[in-house]
Structure formats: C-alpha cells, structure tokens
Design a protein around this motif. Sequence first.
Motif, PDB file in Angstrom:
ATOM      1  N   PRO A 420      37.064  57.918  68.198  1.00  0.00           N
ATOM      2  CA  PRO A 420      37.933  56.963  68.900  1.00  0.00           C
ATOM      3  C   PRO A 420      39.405  57.172  68.507  1.00  0.00           C
ATOM      4  O   PRO A 420      39.720  57.244  67.325  1.00  0.00           O
ATOM      5  N   VAL A 421      40.227  57.286  69.481  1.00  0.00           N
ATOM      6  CA  VAL A 421      41.646  57.549  69.232  1.00  0.00           C
ATOM      7  C   VAL A 421      42.334  56.258  68.814  1.00  0.00           C
ATOM      8  O   VAL A 421      42.145  55.209  69.439  1.00  0.00           O
ATOM      9  N   GLY A 422      43.125  56.338  67.762  1.00  0.00           N
ATOM     10  CA  GLY A 422      43.912  55.189  67.316  1.00  0.00           C
ATOM     11  C   GLY A 422      43.130  54.150  66.557  1.00  0.00           C
ATOM     12  O   GLY A 422      43.692  53.114  66.190  1.00  0.00           O
ATOM     13  N   SER A 423      41.895  54.376  66.294  1.00  0.00           N
ATOM     14  CA  SER A 423      41.121  53.374  65.570  1.00  0.00           C
ATOM     15  C   SER A 423      40.271  54.089  64.531  1.00  0.00           C
ATOM     16  O   SER A 423      39.511  54.991  64.898  1.00  0.00           O
ATOM     17  N   PRO A 424      40.334  53.750  63.305  1.00  0.00           N
ATOM     18  CA  PRO A 424      41.184  52.713  62.717  1.00  0.00           C
ATOM     19  C   PRO A 424      42.598  53.224  62.463  1.00  0.00           C
ATOM     20  O   PRO A 424      42.833  54.421  62.558  1.00  0.00           O
ATOM     21  N   PRO A 425      43.487  52.334  62.109  1.00  0.00           N
ATOM     22  CA  PRO A 425      44.870  52.762  61.887  1.00  0.00           C
ATOM     23  C   PRO A 425      44.983  53.677  60.682  1.00  0.00           C
ATOM     24  O   PRO A 425      44.179  53.613  59.756  1.00  0.00           O
ATOM     25  N   SER A 426      45.998  54.496  60.699  1.00  0.00           N
ATOM     26  CA  SER A 426      46.180  55.467  59.613  1.00  0.00           C
ATOM     27  C   SER A 426      46.624  54.758  58.345  1.00  0.00           C
ATOM     28  O   SER A 426      47.372  53.769  58.396  1.00  0.00           O
ATOM     29  N   PRO A 427      46.194  55.249  57.200  1.00  0.00           N
ATOM     30  CA  PRO A 427      46.662  54.677  55.936  1.00  0.00           C
ATOM     31  C   PRO A 427      48.163  54.884  55.763  1.00  0.00           C
ATOM     32  O   PRO A 427      48.735  55.819  56.334  1.00  0.00           O
ATOM     33  N   PRO A 428      48.797  54.049  54.953  1.00  0.00           N
ATOM     34  CA  PRO A 428      50.271  54.153  54.818  1.00  0.00           C
ATOM     35  C   PRO A 428      50.715  55.478  54.216  1.00  0.00           C
ATOM     36  O   PRO A 428      51.763  56.005  54.608  1.00  0.00           O
ATOM     37  N   GLU A 429      49.933  56.038  53.282  1.00  0.00           N
ATOM     38  CA  GLU A 429      50.375  57.298  52.669  1.00  0.00           C
ATOM     39  C   GLU A 429      50.361  58.443  53.673  1.00  0.00           C
ATOM     40  O   GLU A 429      51.192  59.366  53.600  1.00  0.00           O
TER      41      GLU A 429
ATOM     42  N   LEU B 140      27.503  51.250  42.560  1.00  0.00           N
ATOM     43  CA  LEU B 140      26.760  51.527  43.795  1.00  0.00           C
ATOM     44  C   LEU B 140      27.376  50.777  44.975  1.00  0.00           C
ATOM     45  O   LEU B 140      27.542  51.330  46.072  1.00  0.00           O
ATOM     46  N   VAL B 141      27.747  49.524  44.747  1.00  0.00           N
ATOM     47  CA  VAL B 141      28.324  48.739  45.838  1.00  0.00           C
ATOM     48  C   VAL B 141      29.673  49.327  46.256  1.00  0.00           C
ATOM     49  O   VAL B 141      29.960  49.489  47.462  1.00  0.00           O
ATOM     50  N   ALA B 142      30.514  49.669  45.259  1.00  0.00           N
ATOM     51  CA  ALA B 142      31.834  50.232  45.583  1.00  0.00           C
ATOM     52  C   ALA B 142      31.697  51.551  46.325  1.00  0.00           C
ATOM     53  O   ALA B 142      32.401  51.794  47.321  1.00  0.00           O
ATOM     54  N   ALA B 143      30.769  52.396  45.860  1.00  0.00           N
ATOM     55  CA  ALA B 143      30.576  53.691  46.513  1.00  0.00           C
ATOM     56  C   ALA B 143      30.065  53.508  47.938  1.00  0.00           C
ATOM     57  O   ALA B 143      30.482  54.227  48.853  1.00  0.00           O
ATOM     58  N   SER B 144      29.205  52.512  48.127  1.00  0.00           N
ATOM     59  CA  SER B 144      28.677  52.282  49.474  1.00  0.00           C
ATOM     60  C   SER B 144      29.800  51.853  50.424  1.00  0.00           C
ATOM     61  O   SER B 144      29.852  52.298  51.585  1.00  0.00           O
ATOM     62  N   LEU B 145      30.709  51.020  49.921  1.00  0.00           N
ATOM     63  CA  LEU B 145      31.807  50.577  50.778  1.00  0.00           C
ATOM     64  C   LEU B 145      32.755  51.732  51.116  1.00  0.00           C
ATOM     65  O   LEU B 145      33.228  51.835  52.260  1.00  0.00           O
ATOM     66  N   VAL B 146      33.014  52.589  50.136  1.00  0.00           N
ATOM     67  CA  VAL B 146      33.881  53.744  50.411  1.00  0.00           C
ATOM     68  C   VAL B 146      33.190  54.693  51.386  1.00  0.00           C
ATOM     69  O   VAL B 146      33.816  55.233  52.310  1.00  0.00           O
ATOM     70  N   PHE B 147      31.883  54.874  51.211  1.00  0.00           N
ATOM     71  CA  PHE B 147      31.121  55.718  52.144  1.00  0.00           C
ATOM     72  C   PHE B 147      31.209  55.156  53.562  1.00  0.00           C
ATOM     73  O   PHE B 147      31.407  55.895  54.521  1.00  0.00           O
ATOM     74  N   LEU B 148      31.064  53.848  53.640  1.00  0.00           N
ATOM     75  CA  LEU B 148      31.118  53.243  54.968  1.00  0.00           C
ATOM     76  C   LEU B 148      32.512  53.403  55.577  1.00  0.00           C
ATOM     77  O   LEU B 148      32.645  53.612  56.790  1.00  0.00           O
ATOM     78  N   LEU B 153      34.465  55.966  60.606  1.00  0.00           N
ATOM     79  CA  LEU B 153      35.590  56.530  61.345  1.00  0.00           C
ATOM     80  C   LEU B 153      35.245  56.665  62.819  1.00  0.00           C
ATOM     81  O   LEU B 153      36.127  56.633  63.694  1.00  0.00           O
ATOM     82  N   ILE B 154      33.971  56.816  63.099  1.00  0.00           N
ATOM     83  CA  ILE B 154      33.534  57.061  64.465  1.00  0.00           C
ATOM     84  C   ILE B 154      33.224  55.770  65.195  1.00  0.00           C
ATOM     85  O   ILE B 154      32.787  55.795  66.339  1.00  0.00           O
ATOM     86  N   SER B 155      33.412  54.649  64.538  1.00  0.00           N
ATOM     87  CA  SER B 155      33.013  53.391  65.152  1.00  0.00           C
ATOM     88  C   SER B 155      34.237  52.516  65.406  1.00  0.00           C
ATOM     89  O   SER B 155      35.279  52.672  64.773  1.00  0.00           O
ATOM     90  N   GLU B 156      34.070  51.600  66.322  1.00  0.00           N
ATOM     91  CA  GLU B 156      35.131  50.643  66.594  1.00  0.00           C
ATOM     92  C   GLU B 156      35.302  49.688  65.420  1.00  0.00           C
ATOM     93  O   GLU B 156      36.356  49.080  65.253  1.00  0.00           O
TER      94      GLU B 156
END
Lengths: 657, 205
Positions: A420-429, B140-148, B153-156
């Motif tokens: 999806p283009v533009g989602s999510p927003p880019s991080p500040p760095e 484990l919880v922190a890693a799961s959140l970073v993984f998510l 990235l492919i989801s709304e």
Amino acid sequence: MIYCPICGTANRDGSKFCNECGARLVPQEGVHEKGHTKCPMCGALNPESNEVCSQCGARLKPLVSIPPEELPLEGPAPFIKEAGEVKPEEEDFLARLRETVGEEGPPEAEEVFSPATPEEARQVPVFPEEIIKEIPEEEIPDILASLRAKVREEEALFAEEEEEAPPEEMPRVEIPSWVTGEERPPEEKAEAAPEEAPEEEKPEVKAPPEKPPEVEVFRWPEEEEKPAFAEEEIFKELPAWEEIKPEAEMPPEEELPEWLKEAEEVKPPEEAPPPAEWLKEVELPWLEEEKGVEAPVMAEIPPWLEALRPLEEVPPAAPPRRPIEEAEKEEEGILAGLKGVLKAQGAVAIPERPAFSEVAEVPIKKDLLQSFLKLAYTRSSPPSIKVPSRRRGRRRYWLLYLVLFLAALVPLVVKWPPMPVGSPPSPPEVRDFFEVVEGLPSHSPVLVAFDYEPYMAGEMEAVARPVLTHLKNRGCKVAVISLVPTGPALAQGIWDEIAGSYSYGEDFVNLGYVPGREAGLRALASGLGEAVKYEYVEGKPLDSFPLMQGINKASDWRLVVILAGEPSTILWWIEQVGSLPGVRLAAAVSAGLKPYVMPYYQSGQLEGVIAGVPEAAHYEDLLGSPSYVTSFAPAQALAVLIALLVILAGNLFGGGG
Amino acid sequence: MKKVIPTLVAFITGIIVLADFLIYNPLLDQVSNSLLNWALLVAAFAFIVGLLNVLIVHFTRIIKRERGWPYSIVLVLAMWLVIIFGVLDPRGPQGPIVSWVFRYVQYPLQATLFAMLAFFALSAGYRAFRRQTVDATIMLVAASLVFLGQAMLISEWGKWFAAIKDWILSVPTVAGMRGILLGVSLGVIATGLRLLLGMDKPYAD
C-alpha cells in the motif's frame, strides 16, 4: 539402539552393559579363544599375560600362596653400626674397649642377628653389661650412658617381677576344650563325667585354698604364660570354701554363666503372630487363580481405599515349563522326534522374578503393597520406553522450512500482496535522510562508503539503491570508498546498474579500498591524499578526475553517506570522521543495526537513518518511484509474519524442545 | 630494553596522533599524517603476511594428507588463479576474469550461506524463544510487536503496529543502547590510557 532386558533403557548400539542398571546387554560367549583368558566376572576375553581383567579389574590368576618358612624374616633391625657411621669422638673409646675386652671381645659385626620374635630380641646381648659397668662414668659417651641407664631400669623391673611372681606351685588353669577348639574323644568325655561328679560331692575336694575350681577362674590363652594377678589377690576374691555346706551347694545349672542360662531358657518359637489388619486385606491374585486358595474374608474398606484398589485383571497364562530333557526333543519339522539336535538353553540368563512371599513381609502400607504386587504380577515384559522419533522431529522442521520458503517465494512470483502506497507513514529518521539529500545543491560532491560484505548484499543493496538513485536524480557527484576489500566491487556493480550511462571521473569515481580501518579513516579525515593515491577502476591519480578537484579533506564533501552492515564500521566513521567540524553524516544500515545508530541520530551526529528493507521501501515511497525495494518488501513482510506465528505456536503448543 | 623500546615507540606515536586530534599545528599535522601512512603500509603488508600464512597452512595439510586436504588444493589453486589474473590484467581487479569470479562465485555463495540463517533462526525461535521467565516473556512480547510492525507493512493496519515498533526502537531500546555505548566509550578511554602509559603491552607479547 539396544534395549536393556532388565530395565528397558535404550542404550547405544555396541554397548555391552546397560547405562542405567549395568545389566549385560550382550550375551556371554561360551567360546574361549585360544591364548585368551575369560574373566570370571564380566566374561571379557583377556590376553593370557593379564593378571587382572582389562574390563572390570577382576583377578584372572589366583594368588600364589608362599609357605611361612619361605617368607623373609621380619623383626627389629639388626643392631649393627657400620664403620662409616661411627662418630669421631666414639672411635677412641671403642679402641680402648677392644683392648679391655681382649680375647672375649664384642660380638663380631659380621654376625647379623635378626630376631624373629620379641622374646628372641630380648635375649640378644645388646652390649656386654659387665664391660659397661667397668667403664668410669666420665668416659662413657652419651649414647652408652643412656644404654646403661636402660640396663639398670630393666634390672630393677626384673627384680620387682621376681618378687611379685607367683609361687611355682601356682596351679595352671586348664583351658576348656570349647575355648581351644580341641575335641576330646568320646571315651574321654565319658570317663571324665563320672569322675568329676563324685569329686564335687566329696567334702575334701570342696575348695582347697591352693586349688580353686577351674570354672571360676578363666583366662584367655594369651594370658596363660604370664601371671596376671598375685596369688593373694586371686584367693582373696574367692569364696570361703570351708564354710560352704553340702546342702547349700549350688545346683550344676546355676554354675553356668548368666548368658548361658538365658540361652537355655529360650523356648521353642511359638506360632507366628497373626498378620496385621492391613496385611489381611492384601489380595494375592496368584493364590486365587493358580492355587485355588480362597481369598481371606474382606474387611470393610473405606471408600478412599477402595478407590485405590487396582482393577482386577486376568494375568496372562504362563507357558508351561518343560524339563530340559523334554525340551531337547524336536516336535516339528523333519527333525520331529529327535533329541539333542539343538541344545536347549538353560534358564540361567533369565532374571529371577521377585518372590512374592518375601515381599509380603515388608512392612509397608496396604495400598502401596497392593499396587506393587499388582504391577509386579502383571508385568511380563520390559516397559516400553518412548524414544522421541528423530525422523518425526526432522519432518516437523522441514515443514517449517517449507512454509517459510513458500512465504518468501510466492509473493515474489505472484506479486501479491501489493504494497500500500503511503501507508504507514515513514519514520522521522527516514524523512530526515530524504530531506538532507533533497536539500543538497546540484553537482554537490557526496562520498558514499560501501562498508558491507557480499553476504549482506541481499539486504544492503535494497537500502543502497534508493539512496544512490536519489543522489543521481539530484545530480550529485558521487565518489565511493570502502573499508572492506570487496566493497569497491559491490559499489561499482550497483552504480553501473543504476546510472546506466555516466561519465566516469566526472559524475562518479570509485576510490577503492582503504586499509587500516580506524587509522585509514583518520588519514582520510586529515587529507584525502593521505589515504587514497589512485582510484580503483583505471588506477589513475585522483587529481586527474574533474570530480576530485577541490576535494582535500573530509569536510569538503557536502555529505558522507555510510552504508554499513556491521556496527564497528559505522562507529569508526562517527568517531574518526564525524567528529571533525563541517562533516555531515547520514547512515543507511541493516535492520539489526538500528539500535546502534539511533543514539547518534538522536544526538545529531547522524542527520538521517535508513534501517532495513521496510524503511528502504518507505524511502522509495518518498521518492515517488516505487520499484526495486517495493517489489520484494511484501515477501519479506510475509516471511516475518510466518516467523512470528511459528514462535507463538512453539510457545502455545510446546512443540520442539 | 626489549620491552622499553616498544613501549616508548607506542607512547610517543599515540601522544602525537592524539595531540594532532586536539591541537592544530602544521608540523604536528605533518608528523601525524606520516605516522598514519606508516600504519596504512603496515596494515597493507599484513595482507601479504596473511596470504603466506594461508599458503603454509594449506600446503601442510596437503603434504600430510590431513582430513579435507582436497579442499585445500581447490583453495590454493583458486587463490593463485585470482591473484595471477588480477596482477596480469592491466585493469586490475576490474578485469573480466576477476570480476566474473567475484560476481558469479563469491557473491552468490556468501549471500546463499547468509540467507540460510533465516531458516536456522526460525527453528531456533520455535524451540527456544519461550516465555519461561518474566524477562523472557517481556522480550517475547516486545519482539512480537516489532515483528508485527515489520510484517504489517503490507496491511492498512500497519500504521498502528509501525507506531508501536518505532516507539520500542526509539525509546526503551535506545535508552539501553546509549548506556552500553557510554560504557564502551569509557572502556575505550581507559584502555587507550593504559596502552599509552605502557601498562598494557599487547605489541610486546
């Protein structure tokens, strides 16, 4: 795997004994190889020269007994002093002593006397006492003076002993035959018995003071030789035998010692005590089923105990045992009716089953005993041990690998799911990085460091490509350099793909590899010519390229972009180059390095950061031309999602281990 | 004397380079640059020493017929081929043969080996990444959140997970990493001082 026939433990192939219970896993060989000795304990074959078993240490050859007369004599050390050991002050004394003694002389030194017993040692003429007594006190050395004192002490001791010694008529105590172990012939016993009995009845034999009864005084054989008590002491403790009247004589049985009386009073054992209540309730299944004995009357069992009662099971019928002679007879096949064709194996190797009657005597509670008996009675084979199947574990992991592989491959092939283009927003760095490049004037000289090895190229190329594309689009003059030997080749390949047609030396130049790590960077910061003399592709001096005109030190670059795959290189750049005034740094690193670079970004030492494929995709999105990274970022995202699900499944369902 | 001279050389060299870092003086700058050039020459010469060492080790394996000695033959032959063609070609490492070897042998092999790490990491995470303790559960919880945050990235909905991921990486992670870097920096200063003052002599061993 070899399973132990006793405990069922799985042992490695080739094991001889069970690791758990030590039972033999390999049957003993009945063959004796020539020239070998078989250990009587473990059965291992040993060379004939071995005295003990090399496996278990048991003795293979019996110890040879040596007759006592052949044993070397052991006793006090011979009283000999060699000539070399004589002290100088003793020499004169001994010479005069020899003259004095004359012909009699001291015993010759060559006659070594080794007393075999302490008695013999006492009789050894240590030194002629007469000679010692004749010598004046002042001429006697210390060693002999002490010897003289010892002689005098011994004389005094013997004198006292002679005074205290018992008279010769002291009766010798007769040792009972049961003490000495000698058996008297039956005739003697028979004769002695009638003689002793009337003697006891005679009044004159009652108790003469000098002949106490033999039974009253007893000594061990060792004490027989030397008198332990004076005569008066012995008779002082004896009873007045004259005052004892015949009617007051003690009956023969009362003369026995107390412990003997108790032994006689022991009655034959009565009937065994009745079993405890809890033991009555124990069921004996073999009695009911094999012997047909009626079970004891059941008492009232509480409900909690009833719940512990094991379920009644019919034990498997044991195969009837046949005698070995009968078993040797073949029953089937062409050999039917023949005997001795194959020798039947004896039951020696079969472990004995526990005797239930013995177990029943163990004082344990009823429920424990009942469960134990049931277990022991119904168990006919070793317990099956669950050995985790290695093949099944491998299959499970291959399944995981396959899922991960497909999760990464399918999105690349079918181009799904879309990014999806533009989602999510880019991080500040990432936005800051973009703004820094975007703010560079056209034709600005930019130094790009390719500090990663080819094994990191899969991720790092995804990060490097949008950055180089942006620089090219901005019309920047790009020079690449590397702290790793393979970096220049990587940079050249990427730039060739991105730039297409460009003027080497004017738009782009490859400065090559800088050795020396921190030292190389320090030299680069001081002056470019100090670290790099010639460029990488054509090997020409740096001055010959238009791009390098006016570039002498690190601050002459409008921006330094670090493409780092390892934390050490980015720290070197920050420490050695970024600390100089006028130098602007930005970093594009692998995703794992983001925690390392973020403190420097937050402190302002790095003006922008791109970490990993997702942020590179954001950068492409900011560029407005999603192409390279956007094409495979969904595949990586899906693979990460699969990895997360696998880890959660491992936690929820407890797989693996 | 055997230890004094190396210690003296190290001390003087370190002081000069450190002073050039802090003080601007043309003479000091020239001396410092010369010393740095010597360091680069020594570092480049280390490659030749390393090359000789590799040859000695693998020739020994071949002569003694140690385990895997055929691989040593392959290594020595490949190394000499690349060196010879790189030296004889006027374009140096940019020559066609060396470029081909790098592009189609070294690059794919290294990338392939590193890519297999994903499968090993997956099986290791499946077996060992467990919530056995409180610390492990937090991790484990922190890693799961970073993984998510990476995966969505492919989801709304990705912006929500991305915000959480950015916060974890920017606040608690940076706090811990900053402390580690400060500790490392203090250790580097202490080690540098010990080397300058001759208390540690790794060069004299």
